[in-house]
Design an enzyme around this catalytic site. Sequence first.
Site, PDB file in Angstrom:
ATOM      1  N   LYS A  58      -2.441  28.485  71.360  1.00 47.39           N
ATOM      2  CA  LYS A  58      -1.877  27.216  70.872  1.00 47.39           C
ATOM      3  C   LYS A  58      -0.827  27.415  69.779  1.00 47.39           C
ATOM      4  CE  LYS A  58      -5.272  24.001  72.544  1.00 47.39           C
ATOM      5  NZ  LYS A  58      -6.433  23.136  72.326  1.00 47.39           N
ATOM      6  N   ARG A  98     -12.901  28.412  74.925  1.00 48.10           N
ATOM      7  CA  ARG A  98     -12.043  28.164  76.089  1.00 48.10           C
ATOM      8  C   ARG A  98     -10.785  29.002  75.907  1.00 48.10           C
ATOM      9  NH1 ARG A  98      -7.739  24.898  77.168  1.00 48.10           N
ATOM     10  NH2 ARG A  98      -7.633  23.870  79.180  1.00 48.10           N
TER      11      ARG A  98
HETATM   12  C1  7PJ Z   1      -8.329  21.862  75.243  1.00 49.43           C
HETATM   13  C2  7PJ Z   1      -8.828  21.335  76.418  1.00 49.43           C
HETATM   14  C3  7PJ Z   1      -9.235  22.066  74.151  1.00 49.43           C
HETATM   15  C4  7PJ Z   1     -10.966  21.232  75.579  1.00 49.43           C
HETATM   16  C5  7PJ Z   1      -6.706  21.649  76.611  1.00 49.43           C
HETATM   17  C6  7PJ Z   1      -4.299  23.971  76.166  1.00 49.43           C
HETATM   18  C7  7PJ Z   1      -4.066  22.512  76.162  1.00 49.43           C
HETATM   19  N1  7PJ Z   1     -10.137  21.026  76.605  1.00 49.43           N
HETATM   20  N2  7PJ Z   1      -7.795  21.200  77.278  1.00 49.43           N
HETATM   21  N3  7PJ Z   1     -10.539  21.734  74.381  1.00 49.43           N
HETATM   22  N4  7PJ Z   1      -6.999  22.068  75.376  1.00 49.43           N
HETATM   23  N5  7PJ Z   1     -12.265  20.935  75.706  1.00 49.43           N
HETATM   24  O1  7PJ Z   1      -4.902  24.549  77.052  1.00 49.43           O
HETATM   25  O2  7PJ Z   1      -3.809  24.615  75.215  1.00 49.43           O
HETATM   26  O3  7PJ Z   1      -8.892  22.495  73.048  1.00 49.43           O
HETATM   27  S1  7PJ Z   1      -5.114  21.644  77.323  1.00 49.43           S
END
Ligand code: 7PJ
Length: 276
Positions: A216, A250
């Site tokens: 990010k 994640r």
């Molecule tokens: C997140 C997400 C996060 C959860 C994205 C990216 C943007 N789902 N989906 N937490 N970020 N739970 O992958 O950087 O931080 S999309």
Amino acid sequence: MHHIDFSKKPLIMGVVNVTPDSFSDGGEFLSVDSALQQARKLMDEGADIIDIGGESTRPGSQSVDAEEELRRISPLLDALVTEAIPISVDTSKPEVMQYAIKVGAAMINDVNALRAPGALEVVAASKTISVCLMHMQGKPEDMQNNPRYEDIVDDVHHFLKGRIQAAVAQGIAFERIVIDPGFGFGKTLQHNLSLLRRLDQFNRLGVPVLVGISRKSMLGMITGNPVDQRIHESVAAALIALINGATIVRVHDVKATKDALAVYTAIQEKEYRLAN
Ligand code: 7PJ
């Protein structure tokens, strides 16, 4: 369908996007074949869960309709639910949630925390699927436009507590719920750093905490590295998140994360086990 065992921690969630405008893989995995290949690679590298998404939520992105989102993810989802790994679907749309539940996904990962009309009802109708409730201030189109909080940790905690209550009131069992403070979703760098520093506060809510910081822009702000060169800072952030109480991370780079976590889990083993 697979059940996710949250007591086995840490858990690594590997990200596979099928969006033409995804910020970190820039449309690299648009075709079903290459997305499938990427998913298999992350599984081989030791991912515990695969998260697939068909709508970009990067700052400034426009939303797509449910039909387009389903067109993007359903071939991949149909193929992956037959594999020996739990599949999570990153969506805010009840129609997409319904499809994910029907074909046997293990988790709905909602950056909008089931606030869309009908979303709570759809997830409650499944008696088994897990759900991740994430905090976001504003909408992706405008969320990075001067985000403000009284106290970032208290405010996010309060929001997540309310969403857990709403989910439970709708009939979603507490054991099926995971929370996420939503790094980068309507937050400045200082907000994000405070959340990471004080992440343990979220464990008071009694459900597993998921953290997504991988690649990010908050990391780019610290190191100056472009998005395709943020593995080291992503791994560092994932490790800090786990030390500070996260259960699930994640990530895009599963192998690198897994290797770093191995060092952490090794020092947690009891000494007698090392001697034996
Ligand atoms: C997140 C997400 C996060 C959860 C994205 C990216 C943007 N789902 N989906 N937490 N970020 N739970 O992958 O950087 O931080 S999309």
